[in-house]
Scaffold this motif. Structure first.
Motif, PDB file in Angstrom:
ATOM      1  N   ARG A 215       0.832  -1.198   0.000  1.00  0.00           N
ATOM      2  CA  ARG A 215       0.000   0.000   0.000  1.00  0.00           C
ATOM      3  C   ARG A 215       0.882   1.270   0.000  1.00  0.00           C
ATOM      4  O   ARG A 215       1.836   1.396   0.751  1.00  0.00           O
ATOM      5  CB  ARG A 215      -0.892   0.008   1.242  1.00  0.00           C
ATOM      6  CG  ARG A 215      -1.918   1.130   1.272  1.00  0.00           C
ATOM      7  CD  ARG A 215      -2.346   1.430   2.703  1.00  0.00           C
ATOM      8  NE  ARG A 215      -2.802   0.247   3.404  1.00  0.00           N
ATOM      9  CZ  ARG A 215      -4.072  -0.148   3.480  1.00  0.00           C
ATOM     10  NH1 ARG A 215      -5.006   0.554   2.881  1.00  0.00           N
ATOM     11  NH2 ARG A 215      -4.386  -1.227   4.160  1.00  0.00           N
ATOM     12  N   SER A 450      -4.522   3.831  -2.956  1.00  0.00           N
ATOM     13  CA  SER A 450      -3.762   2.596  -2.996  1.00  0.00           C
ATOM     14  C   SER A 450      -4.297   1.654  -1.927  1.00  0.00           C
ATOM     15  O   SER A 450      -4.786   2.096  -0.885  1.00  0.00           O
ATOM     16  CB  SER A 450      -2.277   2.885  -2.749  1.00  0.00           C
ATOM     17  OG  SER A 450      -1.523   1.697  -2.678  1.00  0.00           O
ATOM     18  N   GLY A 451      -4.225   0.375  -2.205  1.00  0.00           N
ATOM     19  CA  GLY A 451      -4.662  -0.632  -1.247  1.00  0.00           C
ATOM     20  C   GLY A 451      -3.546  -1.609  -0.963  1.00  0.00           C
ATOM     21  O   GLY A 451      -2.472  -1.561  -1.581  1.00  0.00           O
ATOM     22  N   PRO A 452      -3.759  -2.517  -0.040  1.00  0.00           N
ATOM     23  CA  PRO A 452      -2.723  -3.503   0.286  1.00  0.00           C
ATOM     24  C   PRO A 452      -2.555  -4.533  -0.819  1.00  0.00           C
ATOM     25  O   PRO A 452      -3.503  -4.891  -1.520  1.00  0.00           O
ATOM     26  CB  PRO A 452      -3.255  -4.152   1.566  1.00  0.00           C
ATOM     27  CG  PRO A 452      -4.742  -3.997   1.480  1.00  0.00           C
ATOM     28  CD  PRO A 452      -4.971  -2.688   0.781  1.00  0.00           C
TER      29      PRO A 452
END
Length: 465
Positions: A215, A450-452
């Protein structure tokens, strides 16, 4: 729910998936264990794009949108798949497990699925199931499975929705995955499924970015064949956005494949004309200076039959040369070589950005993105007028609104545009998207955040009864 927990901000996504699974009572088998759920994000191709199969350094950002794969064992020999997309569309398919797991090769899996008239979307997870089983990474005495996908990735947007499905499937199948090198091997198997079962000639960056991205960090991946160079944190005060133009894109398309073939033709020719490079493994190992010294000796275009007669093969295990096709060899070769230097320059500029988002580094990084976009259109002929319209407007007006650069992503031919900007630019980008939608009639949209990566989110067990 049992075991490790998902990040708090992702809990509503998992709850929505569970609610959907409960609604599938008429589809789900009356007997079956609890569901095991894995997550995989889409990815934003910030820089590098289609040069990945030429060994480029690429910079990829895991996105906040992605796919949840929930699966469970059931009695019987069936593989039963269900999918719900961002627009709520549900799709279902059922195949005999033996059609997939007892095949002798990836090609045979594809042929069996085509004979069974299985929908194309199912080739991606079923290909992963086959490749993992064939490599000894997954095995079950009772092969019957129900596999359900809940995704909020816009399909055909150039954000690697297929890799998101593949990696989510792999995570749910092998939840104990921990080590980076083992994960890289799983990413390679997922890429093989896309290449050989789904028939899309993609490189490996999508699968690695989805699985091992972090992320708010750009994954730096050297695709020779797949070595993680590290993770660059997105500087404070900087945002990456994706503008989905609404024009559907596919790496299985003929234009994308033609450019890949042309690039490998260029590699084969350079092995003969570059001194000491008879064993050249990747185009991106050639410097811009070396390229300029032999550029005029590489044919601008070449018909497939002439290439086959002179050189025999490109050496690419994924594509074949069509004798009747005309390939733009020089331009495809040039894009890969020059893109390598653009990516390196982009990352150097981004590393110079401090707390001041108006820094010179952002201007230089944005300029590299725009150069990359132009090469997509001129050298690769993979642009689209809708993406051009977005980039041209950002170049003309964006600086005063906090936008510094933009480029078409992934395989081009539509899909999304990656934008380097600041949080203050959102209102301008929303207006741009609204104007694009009005002018083109396509369902354009703005995505941010943004993501993991898939490895940052544990596989969990859920009871959807």
């Amino acid at each position: 729910m049992s075991g490790s927990r998902w990040p708090e901000e992702m809990a509503p996504r998992l709850e929505a998936t569970v609610t959907w699974l409960r609604s599938l009572e008429s589809w789900a088998a009356p007997v079956g264990g609890p569901w095991r759920a894995g997550w995989a994000p889409a990815r934003l191709d910030v820089m590098g794009g289609i040069a990945d199969y030429s060994g480029a350094l690429v910079a990829q950002l895991p996105m906040a949108v992605g796919t949840i794969c929930a699966l469970r064992s059931i009695g019987g020999p069936q593989l039963r798949l269900a999918s719900q997309s961002i627009v709520g569309e549900e799709r279902f398919v059922e195949v005999d497990a033996a059609e997939v797991l007892r095949a002798d090769s990836s090609n045979e899996v594809r042929e069996r699925l085509e004979s069974a008239k299985a929908p194309r979307w199912s080739f991606y997870p079923l290909g992963v199931l086959y490749e993992l089983a064939a490599a000894g990474r997954w095995h079950s005495e009772a092969p019957g499975l129900e596999i359900a996908f809940h995704s909020d990735v816009p399909l055909g947007s150039g954000l690697a929705s297929s890799a998101s499905i593949e990696i989510a499937t792999a995570r749910a199948l092998i939840p104990e995955l921990r080590a980076e090198d083992a994960a890289l091997n799983v990413a390679r198997l997922c890429q093989r499924a896309e290449n050989r079962v789904a028939g899309a000639a993609c490189g490996i960056m999508d699968q690695v970015a989805s699985l091992l991205g972090r992320r708010d960090h750009l994954l730096r991946l050297e695709c020779r064949p797949h070595r993680i160079d590290g993770h660059t944190q997105v500087p404070k005060g900087v945002r990456f956005y994706a503008i989905d133009t609404g024009v559907k894109h596919s790496v299985g398309g003929s234009r994308y494949t033609s450019v890949r073939v042309a690039a490998f033709m260029g590699r084969r020719i350079l092995r003969e004309i570059l001194p000491g490079r008879a064993e050249l493994a990747h185009l991106t190992e050639v410097s811009a200076k070396q390229w300029e010294s032999v550029r005029s000796d590489v044919p601008e275009t070449m018909i497939g039959s002439e290439f086959l007669q002179r050189y025999g093969s490109t050496g690419d295990p994924v594509t074949t040369v069509s004798p009747e096709a005309v390939y733009t060899v020089r331009r495809a070769t040039e894009h890969a070589i020059q893109e390598q230097e653009r990516v390196e320059s982009f990352l150097m500029a981004l590393n110079e950005v401090g707390g001041d988002s108006e820094s010179e580094g952002l201007d230089r990084a944005g300029a590299r993105m725009i150069e990359s976009h132009r090469s997509y259109g001129v050298n690769c002929q993979l642009g689209s007028k809708e993406a051009d319209r977005v980039v041209e407007r950002i170049e003309a007006e964006g600086r005063e609104h906090g936008c510094f650069g933009a480029r078409i992503t992934g395989g081009g031919c539509g899909g999304s545009v990656a934008v380097l900007a600041t949080p203050q630019s959102r209102q301008f980008l929303e207006r741009l998207v609204a104007d694009l939608q009005r002018e083109t009639g396509f369902q354009a949209s703005l995505l941010e955040g943004s993501g993991p990566g898939a490895m940052e989110v544990p596989v969990v067990t859920v009871d959807a009864r």
